[in-house]
Write a protein that holds these residues in place. Structure first.
Motif, short mmCIF file in Angstrom:
data_model
loop_
_atom_site.label_atom_id
_atom_site.label_comp_id
_atom_site.label_asym_id
_atom_site.label_seq_id
_atom_site.Cartn_x
_atom_site.Cartn_y
_atom_site.Cartn_z
N GLU A 48 0.85 -1.18 0.00
CA GLU A 48 0.00 0.00 0.00
C GLU A 48 0.90 1.24 0.00
O GLU A 48 1.96 1.26 0.62
CB GLU A 48 -0.92 -0.01 1.22
N GLY A 49 0.50 2.25 -0.75
CA GLY A 49 1.29 3.47 -0.86
C GLY A 49 2.21 3.48 -2.06
O GLY A 49 2.76 4.53 -2.43
N GLU A 50 2.41 2.33 -2.68
CA GLU A 50 3.28 2.26 -3.86
C GLU A 50 2.61 2.96 -5.04
O GLU A 50 1.41 2.84 -5.25
CB GLU A 50 3.55 0.79 -4.21
N THR A 51 3.40 3.70 -5.81
CA THR A 51 2.89 4.40 -6.99
C THR A 51 3.19 3.56 -8.22
O THR A 51 4.32 3.11 -8.41
CB THR A 51 3.53 5.79 -7.12
N GLU A 53 2.85 3.19 -12.49
CA GLU A 53 2.63 3.82 -13.79
C GLU A 53 1.90 2.81 -14.68
O GLU A 53 2.10 1.60 -14.55
CB GLU A 53 3.96 4.21 -14.43
N SER A 75 -2.41 4.38 -14.25
CA SER A 75 -1.48 4.88 -13.24
C SER A 75 -2.24 5.22 -11.97
O SER A 75 -3.41 5.59 -12.02
CB SER A 75 -0.78 6.14 -13.76
N THR A 77 -1.91 5.29 -7.21
CA THR A 77 -1.28 4.90 -5.95
C THR A 77 -2.10 3.79 -5.31
O THR A 77 -3.33 3.89 -5.22
CB THR A 77 -1.21 6.10 -5.00
N VAL A 79 -3.95 1.96 -2.72
CA VAL A 79 -4.56 2.32 -1.45
C VAL A 79 -5.02 1.10 -0.66
O VAL A 79 -5.25 1.18 0.54
CB VAL A 79 -5.73 3.32 -1.62
N LEU A 105 -6.62 1.27 -6.49
CA LEU A 105 -5.77 2.42 -6.77
C LEU A 105 -6.55 3.71 -6.61
O LEU A 105 -7.74 3.75 -6.93
CB LEU A 105 -5.27 2.38 -8.22
N GLU A 106 -5.85 4.73 -6.14
CA GLU A 106 -6.37 6.08 -6.21
C GLU A 106 -5.79 6.65 -7.50
O GLU A 106 -4.57 6.68 -7.65
CB GLU A 106 -5.91 6.88 -5.00
N SER A 107 -6.66 7.06 -8.42
CA SER A 107 -6.17 7.45 -9.74
C SER A 107 -7.06 8.50 -10.37
O SER A 107 -8.28 8.46 -10.24
CB SER A 107 -6.12 6.23 -10.66
#
Length: 124
Positions: A48-51, A53, A75, A77, A79, A105-107
């Motif tokens: 979690e927290g990894e971004t 692409e 792409s 992050t 969550v 993901l938050e996107s």
């Protein structure tokens, strides 16, 4: 063979699906992909927290036949990861669109490059 391809989801040519829900995007692999892999015995997911692409490999799905990368269709992050898969990776086989989802993901990425259900059905 007939595969489940729910309407309302978007699909990547690499056999991942996304479901937009309240600003969060849920990602999993398709029914076709899990069938091709066979019995899934292990799933490796990002932290979690990894971004991520778009098109990055973000995890692995290991079956009795193969080990396959899973790619980010958009792409964003991470969550949330589906913690249930650590103990029960077979959920991906049993319920790829419900209990067997992989990450959220938050996107703000627009998935205009993805396929709708009919387009994905034509590809497989």
């Amino acid at each position: 063979m007939e595969f489940a391809i729910p309407d309302g989801l978007s699909y990547a040519e690499s056999h991942e699906w996304i479901d937009r829900r309240d600003g969060v995007v849920r990602v999993g692999i398709t029914d076709f992909a899990q069938d091709e892999l066979g019995d899934i015995v292990f799933v490796e997911l990002p932290a979690e927290g990894e971004t991520l692409e778009r098109d990055d490999a973000f995890g692995l799905v290991e079956s009795i036949k193969a080990v396959s990368d899973v790619y980010a269709p958009i792409s964003g992050t991470v969550v949330e990861v589906n913690e249930a898969l650590r103990d029960r990776p077979e959920l991906v086989n049993e319920s790829p669109f419900d209990d067997g989802w992989l990450i959220e993901l938050e996107s703000s990425d627009e998935p205009d490059h993805l396929l709708d259900a009919d387009e994905y059905a034509e590809r497989i």
